[in-house]
Design a protein around this motif. Structure first.
Motif, PDB file in Angstrom:
ATOM      1  N   UNK A 124       0.734  -1.090   0.308  1.00  0.00           N
ATOM      2  CA  UNK A 124       0.112   0.367  -0.242  1.00  0.00           C
ATOM      3  C   UNK A 124       0.982   1.131   0.120  1.00  0.00           C
ATOM      4  N   UNK A 125       1.595   0.722   0.517  1.00  0.00           N
ATOM      5  CA  UNK A 125       2.493   2.968   1.152  1.00  0.00           C
ATOM      6  C   UNK A 125       4.123   2.470  -0.040  1.00  0.00           C
ATOM      7  N   UNK A 126       4.277   1.662  -1.019  1.00  0.00           N
ATOM      8  CA  UNK A 126       5.069   1.424  -2.207  1.00  0.00           C
ATOM      9  C   UNK A 126       4.254   2.242  -3.367  1.00  0.00           C
ATOM     10  N   UNK A 127       2.588   1.945  -3.527  1.00  0.00           N
ATOM     11  CA  UNK A 127       2.615   1.350  -4.338  1.00  0.00           C
ATOM     12  C   UNK A 127       2.160   3.524  -4.883  1.00  0.00           C
ATOM     13  N   UNK A 128       2.126   4.148  -3.418  1.00  0.00           N
ATOM     14  CA  UNK A 128       1.814   5.679  -3.666  1.00  0.00           C
ATOM     15  C   UNK A 128       2.612   6.324  -4.473  1.00  0.00           C
ATOM     16  N   UNK A 129       4.027   5.587  -3.438  1.00  0.00           N
ATOM     17  CA  UNK A 129       5.234   5.924  -5.217  1.00  0.00           C
ATOM     18  C   UNK A 129       5.113   4.994  -7.092  1.00  0.00           C
ATOM     19  N   UNK A 130       5.100   4.685  -7.014  1.00  0.00           N
ATOM     20  CA  UNK A 130       5.065   3.446  -7.824  1.00  0.00           C
ATOM     21  C   UNK A 130       4.330   3.292  -9.032  1.00  0.00           C
ATOM     22  N   UNK A 131       2.808   3.936  -8.113  1.00  0.00           N
ATOM     23  CA  UNK A 131       1.431   3.382  -9.480  1.00  0.00           C
ATOM     24  C   UNK A 131       0.688   4.386  -8.548  1.00  0.00           C
ATOM     25  N   UNK A 132       0.344   5.431  -8.768  1.00  0.00           N
ATOM     26  CA  UNK A 132       0.070   6.720  -8.254  1.00  0.00           C
ATOM     27  C   UNK A 132      -1.718   6.723  -9.083  1.00  0.00           C
ATOM     28  N   UNK A 133      -1.813   6.299 -10.108  1.00  0.00           N
ATOM     29  CA  UNK A 133      -2.783   5.303 -10.622  1.00  0.00           C
ATOM     30  C   UNK A 133      -3.821   4.890  -9.665  1.00  0.00           C
TER      31      UNK A 133
ATOM     32  N   UNK B 202      -3.059   4.276  -6.876  1.00  0.00           N
ATOM     33  CA  UNK B 202      -3.685   4.544  -5.511  1.00  0.00           C
ATOM     34  C   UNK B 202      -4.550   5.946  -4.860  1.00  0.00           C
ATOM     35  N   UNK B 203      -4.954   6.018  -5.892  1.00  0.00           N
ATOM     36  CA  UNK B 203      -5.561   7.051  -6.945  1.00  0.00           C
ATOM     37  C   UNK B 203      -7.510   7.007  -6.003  1.00  0.00           C
ATOM     38  N   UNK B 204      -7.752   6.166  -6.535  1.00  0.00           N
ATOM     39  CA  UNK B 204      -9.173   4.968  -6.452  1.00  0.00           C
ATOM     40  C   UNK B 204      -9.467   4.403  -4.589  1.00  0.00           C
ATOM     41  N   UNK B 205     -10.450   5.361  -4.544  1.00  0.00           N
ATOM     42  CA  UNK B 205     -10.720   5.283  -2.580  1.00  0.00           C
ATOM     43  C   UNK B 205     -10.901   3.936  -2.436  1.00  0.00           C
ATOM     44  N   UNK B 206     -11.324   3.064  -3.335  1.00  0.00           N
ATOM     45  CA  UNK B 206     -11.034   1.020  -2.608  1.00  0.00           C
ATOM     46  C   UNK B 206     -11.027   0.347  -3.550  1.00  0.00           C
ATOM     47  N   UNK B 207      -9.527  -0.338  -3.041  1.00  0.00           N
ATOM     48  CA  UNK B 207      -9.287  -1.442  -4.431  1.00  0.00           C
ATOM     49  C   UNK B 207      -8.845  -2.695  -3.415  1.00  0.00           C
ATOM     50  N   UNK B 208      -9.634  -3.819  -4.458  1.00  0.00           N
ATOM     51  CA  UNK B 208      -9.068  -5.769  -4.133  1.00  0.00           C
ATOM     52  C   UNK B 208      -7.956  -5.958  -4.605  1.00  0.00           C
TER      53      UNK B 208
ATOM     54  N   UNK C 232      -7.442  -1.752   0.015  1.00  0.00           N
ATOM     55  CA  UNK C 232      -7.068  -0.153   0.671  1.00  0.00           C
ATOM     56  C   UNK C 232      -8.376   0.360   0.689  1.00  0.00           C
ATOM     57  N   UNK C 233      -8.652   1.671   1.895  1.00  0.00           N
ATOM     58  CA  UNK C 233      -9.118   2.069   1.744  1.00  0.00           C
ATOM     59  C   UNK C 233      -9.003   3.733   2.205  1.00  0.00           C
ATOM     60  N   UNK C 234      -8.784   5.009   0.818  1.00  0.00           N
ATOM     61  CA  UNK C 234      -8.170   6.072   0.328  1.00  0.00           C
ATOM     62  C   UNK C 234      -7.158   6.421   1.145  1.00  0.00           C
ATOM     63  N   UNK C 235      -5.953   5.189   0.094  1.00  0.00           N
ATOM     64  CA  UNK C 235      -4.934   5.638   0.654  1.00  0.00           C
ATOM     65  C   UNK C 235      -4.291   6.727   0.057  1.00  0.00           C
ATOM     66  N   UNK C 236      -4.569   7.452  -0.318  1.00  0.00           N
ATOM     67  CA  UNK C 236      -3.864   9.008  -0.442  1.00  0.00           C
ATOM     68  C   UNK C 236      -4.668   9.598   0.419  1.00  0.00           C
ATOM     69  N   UNK C 237      -5.615   9.725   1.080  1.00  0.00           N
ATOM     70  CA  UNK C 237      -6.333  10.580   2.436  1.00  0.00           C
ATOM     71  C   UNK C 237      -5.475  10.004   3.450  1.00  0.00           C
ATOM     72  N   UNK C 238      -4.963   8.773   3.645  1.00  0.00           N
ATOM     73  CA  UNK C 238      -3.787   8.318   4.992  1.00  0.00           C
ATOM     74  C   UNK C 238      -2.854   8.662   4.683  1.00  0.00           C
TER      75      UNK C 238
END
Length: 463
Positions: A112-121, A123-129, A152-158
């Motif tokens: 979850x944390x690493x995809x914020x840098x490598x897969x921003x598109x 991570x932009x989804x609010x909820x994703x399995x 993940x729930x709202x990864x960008x917000x957190x």
């Protein structure tokens, strides 16, 4: 090292008087401190060791060349530091029933944390399995656990909340997903939740119900505004919400949050205060109570005295937080109070304040520690983010009137319970048996008012 006595005799001199069987020392040989020299440590004590007459150690040293034998007698307490307190909880090692769950949790959070840098598109989804097969996939690494799904729930917000709370991503991953295993705590409450602590005690992971996740998601926009406006808020700091589901298993939802009692000070007592009285006692009594026991309202035997400015700002912030929780329809929360007795810090009860300490406390009895990830001082709404409250004060025992200097830690916990149908039925049922004002399950407005009134009697001005 201070010496209490020093005796010397020449080789061949008559032996010193035997102190008697009750005080006769027992020696053990240790490595020579220098060539041609022998060193012996001799324990010196007896049945009359007291606080004013501590056990002693006699250090004998012989020099073969000069023929001298010397003896230094020192307090044993000067040589040995007390052992560190045992950390609560059970380390989750291989064979533990939740070992696989811990592995899945660590894999998911690292992803979850690493995809914020490598897969921003993504991570932009609010909820994703996301599916985690053992052999790996385009998005997930291979692993030694069984296949599971991760949500993940709202990864960008957190991510933004962690940044607001000054949580470094590398530290976050290292603490939760590093080589050290998590520790599992049993739930001190009736919720049945399971708590996990990182080895550095900074982060806590709690399993939650689906209804609690819904409450957090609903309040998330206003929560972000509140903690951004009031950086000194006592409300729990949330760092992430996730869900894991193994093949053929049930969904396990959990939140990652700060550990409110992570401190460089040893926490001697902890209180969970709601302002209600029905059933608000610990299930332990007397000698069973230790530093890990969570005491409740009816167990509280102290009044805490704080300096006037400090007290005013504490009560003011509690009022702001309660107004926020009341507006969100939340009740059943608690003020968690950790108490560190400063006389235990020095190992005595007759601690006298030094001039430096007095000047320090008169400035407001609040200090900040750059090494501690917790909030240590009240700040203005526009000041940099910090982590929780820490204050110096005094604790007055209600029955005896004995006063003790303390360091207090605060935080409002369990803020995800709405006044839903279940709580309304609980209120109706218990109201037939006991005083309705004494039970925890009440309307959020009444709960907030009672909570603040109770804390107003618990924390008072130090005149």
């Amino acid at each position: 090292m201070p010496r209490q006595a020093h005796k010397k005799r020449r080789k061949g001199a008559p032996p010193m008087a035997d102190p008697g069987p009750s005080l006769r020392p027992a020696a053990r040989r240790v490595a020579p401190v220098a060539a041609g020299a022998d060193l012996f440590l001799i324990s010196w004590g007896g049945p009359h060791k007291t606080k004013n007459n501590p056990p002693r150690i006699c250090i004998w040293e012989s020099d073969d060349e000069a023929g001298d034998i010397t003896c230094d007698i020192v307090d044993a307490l000067l040589l040995y530091a007390p052992p560190p307190p045992k950390k609560p909880g059970q380390t989750i090692s291989k064979g533990h029933k939740n070992y696989r769950l811990m592995l899945n949790l660590q894999l998911g959070i690292r992803y979850s944390v690493s995809k914020l840098n490598h897969s921003p598109e993504i991570a932009a989804k609010d909820q994703l399995w996301t599916r985690f097969p053992p052999h790996g996939s385009k998005l997930t690494p291979p692993h030694h656990s069984a296949e599971f799904k991760w949500k993940d729930y709202f990864p960008l917000v957190f991510r933004d909340l962690r940044k607001l709370f000054s949580v470094d991503p590398a530290d976050y991953l290292l603490a939760i997903c590093g080589d050290d295993a998590l520790r599992e705590l049993s739930s001190p409450g009736k919720s049945g939740s399971v708590f996990y602590l990182t080895q550095d005690d900074r982060f806590m992971i709690k399993t939650v119900k689906k209804s609690e996740v819904k409450v957090l998601i609903k309040m998330l926009p206003s929560y972000c505004r509140h903690v951004d406006l009031y950086r000194n808020s006592l409300v729990t700091r949330f760092y992430g919400v996730h869900c894991v589901k193994s093949v053929g298993g049930q969904k396990v939802r959990f939140i990652v949050m700060e550990n409110l009692l992570c401190s460089e000070h040893r926490i001697h007592r902890r209180f969970d205060l709601k302002g209600s009285s029905h059933g608000r006692t610990s299930d332990k009594a007397g000698a069973e109570i230790d530093e890990t026991t969570t005491l409740k309202d009816l167990d509280l035997n102290y009044v805490f005295l704080l300096e006037k400015t400090c007290l005013h700002e504490l009560i003011e912030q509690i009022d702001r937080d309660c107004e926020f929780l009341e507006a969100e329809g939340v009740m059943d929360y608690s003020l968690l109070v950790g108490v560190h007795f400063r006389d235990r810090e020095l190992g005595k009860n007759d601690q006298k304040p030094t001039k430096t300490r007095l000047n320090f406390e008169l400035r407001s009895r609040i200090i900040a520690s750059g090494n501690n990830p917790r909030m240590n001082a009240i700040r203005s709404p526009n000041s940099p983010p910090t982590c929780n409250f820490r204050r110096f004060g005094r604790a007055v025992e209600i029955r005896s009137g004995v006063e003790r200097d303390v360091v207090l830690y605060f935080g409002i916990i369990d803020v995800l319970q709405g006044y839903d149908l279940g709580k309304k039925l609980e209120h109706a049922y218990k109201s037939l048996q006991v005083d309705p004002a004494s039970i925890s399950a009440v309307d959020p407005k009444l709960y907030s008012r009672r909570f603040r009134r109770f804390l107003g009697r618990t924390f008072m001005e130090d005149s």
